[in-house]
Design an enzyme around this catalytic site. Structure first.
Site, PDB file in Angstrom:
ATOM      1  N   SER A  89      44.521  46.917  21.482  1.00  0.00           N
ATOM      2  CA  SER A  89      43.784  48.183  21.511  1.00  0.00           C
ATOM      3  C   SER A  89      44.685  49.326  21.058  1.00  0.00           C
ATOM      4  O   SER A  89      44.299  50.139  20.212  1.00  0.00           O
ATOM      5  CB  SER A  89      43.281  48.475  22.933  1.00  0.00           C
ATOM      6  OG  SER A  89      42.343  47.515  23.339  1.00  0.00           O
ATOM      7  N   ALA A 137      38.531  47.589  20.326  1.00  0.00           N
ATOM      8  CA  ALA A 137      39.572  48.197  21.174  1.00  0.00           C
ATOM      9  C   ALA A 137      38.926  48.797  22.415  1.00  0.00           C
ATOM     10  O   ALA A 137      37.811  49.318  22.353  1.00  0.00           O
ATOM     11  CB  ALA A 137      40.301  49.279  20.392  1.00  0.00           C
ATOM     12  N   LYS A 138      39.639  48.721  23.522  1.00  0.00           N
ATOM     13  CA  LYS A 138      39.129  49.319  24.763  1.00  0.00           C
ATOM     14  C   LYS A 138      39.674  50.745  24.832  1.00  0.00           C
ATOM     15  O   LYS A 138      40.665  51.031  25.518  1.00  0.00           O
ATOM     16  CB  LYS A 138      39.570  48.456  25.950  1.00  0.00           C
ATOM     17  CG  LYS A 138      38.680  48.612  27.162  1.00  0.00           C
ATOM     18  CD  LYS A 138      38.898  47.486  28.153  1.00  0.00           C
ATOM     19  CE  LYS A 138      38.374  47.822  29.535  1.00  0.00           C
ATOM     20  NZ  LYS A 138      36.951  48.161  29.588  1.00  0.00           N
ATOM     21  N   ALA A 139      39.039  51.610  24.049  1.00  0.00           N
ATOM     22  CA  ALA A 139      39.500  52.991  23.913  1.00  0.00           C
ATOM     23  C   ALA A 139      38.686  53.884  24.835  1.00  0.00           C
ATOM     24  O   ALA A 139      37.459  53.750  24.934  1.00  0.00           O
ATOM     25  CB  ALA A 139      39.338  53.441  22.470  1.00  0.00           C
ATOM     26  N   TYR A 144      33.869  55.272  25.955  1.00  0.00           N
ATOM     27  CA  TYR A 144      33.160  55.192  27.234  1.00  0.00           C
ATOM     28  C   TYR A 144      32.268  56.389  27.515  1.00  0.00           C
ATOM     29  O   TYR A 144      31.497  56.371  28.470  1.00  0.00           O
ATOM     30  CB  TYR A 144      34.150  54.881  28.369  1.00  0.00           C
ATOM     31  CG  TYR A 144      34.504  53.408  28.284  1.00  0.00           C
ATOM     32  CD1 TYR A 144      33.770  52.462  28.968  1.00  0.00           C
ATOM     33  CD2 TYR A 144      35.482  52.959  27.395  1.00  0.00           C
ATOM     34  CE1 TYR A 144      34.023  51.108  28.826  1.00  0.00           C
ATOM     35  CE2 TYR A 144      35.741  51.609  27.237  1.00  0.00           C
ATOM     36  CZ  TYR A 144      35.006  50.687  27.959  1.00  0.00           C
ATOM     37  OH  TYR A 144      35.243  49.349  27.796  1.00  0.00           O
TER      38      TYR A 144
END
Ligand code: PMP
Length: 303
Positions: free
Chosen positions: A67, A155-157, A161
């Site tokens: 990420s 990617a866990k950006a 969210y």
């Protein structure tokens, strides 16, 4: 709001263990202003032999690295070092069943220029394993998932969210438990913080990679399917294909495996207890508290 920490809670902050209540971060951070940070959501479990095990620790920290690098954030940490720091955080806070949240964030920078360094924090708080069997009532969101041509969707950006929060707010405002989001081609993508599967005639289906976060629980479910000889297919499908299926579930680190009652008020038709989805749920519950896991004994330092 939940109490995530007390005055005694310690977090790991750039190589040191500091009190959560005293830790500082820079309000001029590019992460704070633009949502430009990456993170992980990890769980640890008290195993059947009363050890503390971080479930899929390597996979989570490797995804953190992927990420960060896909957002051009400098990344200097070794996975082993971060796993070891995380076990230390658990130990210092006397946590066994916990949720762990590492965040890689940027220094002070109001421009859009590259940074020469990144920072890291690892927080953890108590989270009991999910035991409830209440099935979720879900609505298709009017919000689509972010377009992979606009975001590094694998990617866990943090910034992604905002989309999850909006979708979740909308579903709850309409009286549903959670949202299901489509991608920009109106194909089923994922929940705000979980992947999705549905079941027909003993076979499971899940959206193919490309427009979704490649969930570690999703990968675990695929592994369980292969061990249990449950046929499973990754493909693109629309919400109509899911309507009235035998069963469906969301899966993610926090949600674990949780069944759906209905999608857009169209119920899933088989009793949950009779489905292979339920078998996956039970197998997942057993797997997370098994002792055999990578690196547990070597680096845990947990008595
Ligand atoms: N999709 C999204 C958007 C998520 O936030 C999550 C939770 N990280 C998942 C799927 C499930 O991922 P995992 O199984 O790795 O927790």
């Amino acid at each position: 709001m939940a109490n995530y920490y007390t005055e005694h809670t310690l977090i790991y902050l750039n190589g040191a263990f500091v009190k959560a209540s005293e830790a500082k971060m820079d309000f001029y951070s590019q992460s704070f202003h633009y949502g430009y940070s990456v993170f992980e959501g990890i769980r640890s479990y008290k195993t059947i032999e009363d050890e503390t095990k971080i479930f899929k620790a390597v996979e989570h920290f490797e995804r953190l690295k992927i990420s960060a690098l896909s957002l051009n954030m400098p990344y200097s940490w070794q996975t082993e070092e971060l796993i070891s720091a995380t076990y230390e955080v658990l130990k210092k806070n006397k946590l066994q069943d916990a949720y762990i949240r590492p965040v890689v964030y940027a220094p002070a920078n109001m421009s859009f220029n590259l940074n020469t360094e990144s920072f890291i924090v690892i927080e953890a708080w108590e989270m009991a394993p999910f035991l409830g069997d209440k099935l979720l009532r879900v609505m298709t969101s009017t919000f689509q998932r972010p377009n992979p041509k606009g975001f590094k969707i694998h990617a866990k950006a943090a910034g992604h969210y905002v989309n999850s929060i909006m979708a979740s707010h909308e579903a709850k405002a309409h009286g549903y438990d959670e949202a299901l989001l489509l991608d920009m081609h109106d194909q089923v993508a994922e929940a705000p913080g979980a992947n999705v599967f549905f079941e027909k005639d003993g076979k499971l289906f899940t959206p193919a990679l490309g427009n979704i976060l490649p969930g570690i629980t999703r990968a675990t479910v695929l592994e369980l399917c292969s061990e249990l000889n449950i046929p499973v297919e990754e493909k693109r499908f629309n919400k109509e294909e899911m309507y009235g299926a035998d069963a469906a579930f969301f899966c993610g680190t926090a949600a674990e495996v949780i069944g759906l009652q209905s999608l857009d008020d169209k119920p899933f038709t088989q009793p949950w207890e009779n489905t292979v989805s339920k078998l996956i749920q039970d197998s997942y519950k057993n797997l997370v508290v098994e002792n055999k896991q990578e690196l547990v004994n070597e680096i845990s330092g947990i008595e």
